[in-house]
Design an enzyme around this catalytic site. Structure first.
Site, PDB file in Angstrom:
ATOM      1  N   LYS A  13     -32.833  82.316  37.591  1.00 54.22           N
ATOM      2  CA  LYS A  13     -32.767  83.743  37.250  1.00 54.22           C
ATOM      3  C   LYS A  13     -31.961  83.959  35.968  1.00 54.22           C
ATOM      4  CE  LYS A  13     -30.622  84.811  41.106  1.00 54.22           C
ATOM      5  NZ  LYS A  13     -30.441  83.460  41.700  1.00 54.22           N
ATOM      6  N   ARG A  88     -27.870  92.015  46.562  1.00 52.02           N
ATOM      7  CA  ARG A  88     -27.959  90.788  47.343  1.00 52.02           C
ATOM      8  C   ARG A  88     -27.908  91.074  48.833  1.00 52.02           C
ATOM      9  NH1 ARG A  88     -25.817  87.127  43.374  1.00 52.02           N
ATOM     10  NH2 ARG A  88     -25.854  84.977  44.115  1.00 52.02           N
ATOM     11  N   ARG A 122     -26.507  71.218  37.332  1.00 50.42           N
ATOM     12  CA  ARG A 122     -26.154  72.258  36.347  1.00 50.42           C
ATOM     13  C   ARG A 122     -24.792  71.959  35.700  1.00 50.42           C
ATOM     14  NH1 ARG A 122     -26.453  78.434  37.910  1.00 50.42           N
ATOM     15  NH2 ARG A 122     -25.163  77.757  39.658  1.00 50.42           N
ATOM     16  N   ARG A 155     -19.588  74.147  38.098  1.00 47.89           N
ATOM     17  CA  ARG A 155     -19.063  75.287  38.875  1.00 47.89           C
ATOM     18  C   ARG A 155     -18.624  74.808  40.258  1.00 47.89           C
ATOM     19  NH1 ARG A 155     -23.508  80.093  38.158  1.00 47.89           N
ATOM     20  NH2 ARG A 155     -23.031  80.333  40.374  1.00 47.89           N
ATOM     21  N   ARG A 166     -24.534  78.507  50.325  1.00 46.19           N
ATOM     22  CA  ARG A 166     -25.167  79.575  49.525  1.00 46.19           C
ATOM     23  C   ARG A 166     -26.621  79.782  49.950  1.00 46.19           C
ATOM     24  NH1 ARG A 166     -24.090  77.504  43.702  1.00 46.19           N
ATOM     25  NH2 ARG A 166     -25.090  79.385  42.939  1.00 46.19           N
TER      26      ARG A 166
END
Ligand code: AP5
Length: 210
Positions: A13, A88, A122, A155, A166
């Protein structure tokens, strides 16, 4: 156009939103980025939300809604925006309806195993926030940002324990928004598996930039 980008963590996203924001000249409003900036600056908000975000749980609806409400009053959002990572939860979506009209909700469709691959690889620039992926979007020089040369980091919520939490949070609290927006005839599905260039092309065909 006022867009919402909806989808599981790591669906791409943020990566697509950055490209659409620049092509359509509208702001990319990421609640996750706003929280991370507050954490970096050690503001009262940042100190309050840091442990929640690192663990992969959601910040409370009232804090998040207030933040978005305030952000949408800024002048750059008048001609359109992309909300990335908000709403969310159903209560956040209901609150948003009282703040502003949404034109389209783009739902990023991707399987859990692809999410895990994307999040675990990532890397993010410590200084400018640019995203990379060790395999799919590597920087030119390992560990350094192409744009500003600063170091890249992982992260805390991209560690494997946080990723599965998550995904569970997404399934329980966020996925119900797919039907919520489908019922309002606002939802458009996008296959999030191809390259960002291919997804951007599909996006531009579905939402011509007038
Ligand atoms: P947030 O920052 O919004 O995290 P997220 O939704 O989990 O989304 P991500 O940033 O992890 O993924 P993304 O879909 O943007 O993927 P990306 O483009 O980076 O939120 C963080 C936290 O803040 C939440 O957990 C929560 O605590 C809190 N929060 C935020 N909003 C909230 C709200 N509304 N209410 C309550 N709490 C809230 O891509 C991922 C990787 O894949 C990258 O490495 C990228 O290079 C790679 N990639 C991207 N696209 C492709 C592609 N097409 N092909 C190959 N690789 C790709």
């Amino acid at each position: 156009m006022n867009f919402i980008f909806l989808g599981p963590p790591g669906a791409g996203k943020g990566t697509l939103a950055a490209k659409v924001a620049s092509a359509y000249n509208i702001p990319h409003i990421s609640t996750g980025e706003i929280f991370r900036a507050a954490i970096k600056a050690k503001t009262p908000l940042g100190l309050k939300v840091q442990s929640i975000i690192d663990s992969g749980s959601l910040v409370s609806d009232d804090i998040t809604v207030e933040l978005v409400k305030e952000r949408l009053t800024q002048s750059d959002a008048k001609a359109g925006f992309i909300l990335d990572g908000f709403p969310r939860t159903i209560p956040q979506a209901e609150a948003l309806e009282k703040i502003i009209l949404i034109d389209s909700v783009v739902n990023f469709d991707i399987a859990d195993n692809d999410v895990v691959k994307r999040l675990s690889g990532r890397r993010v620039c410590k200084s400018c926030g640019q995203n990379y992926h060790v395999e799919f979007m590597p920087p030119k020089k390992e560990g350094s940002c192409d744009a500003c040369g600063a170091d890249l980091y992982i992260r805390d919520d991209d560690k494997i324990e946080a990723i599965s939490h998550r995904l569970e949070v997404y399934r329980n609290q966020t996925a119900p928004l797919i039907d919520f927006y489908k019922n309002k005839k606002l939802l458009t599905d996008i296959d999030a598996r191809p390259s960002t260039e291919v997804i951007l092309e599909e996006f531009e065909q579905k939402f011509p930039n007038s």
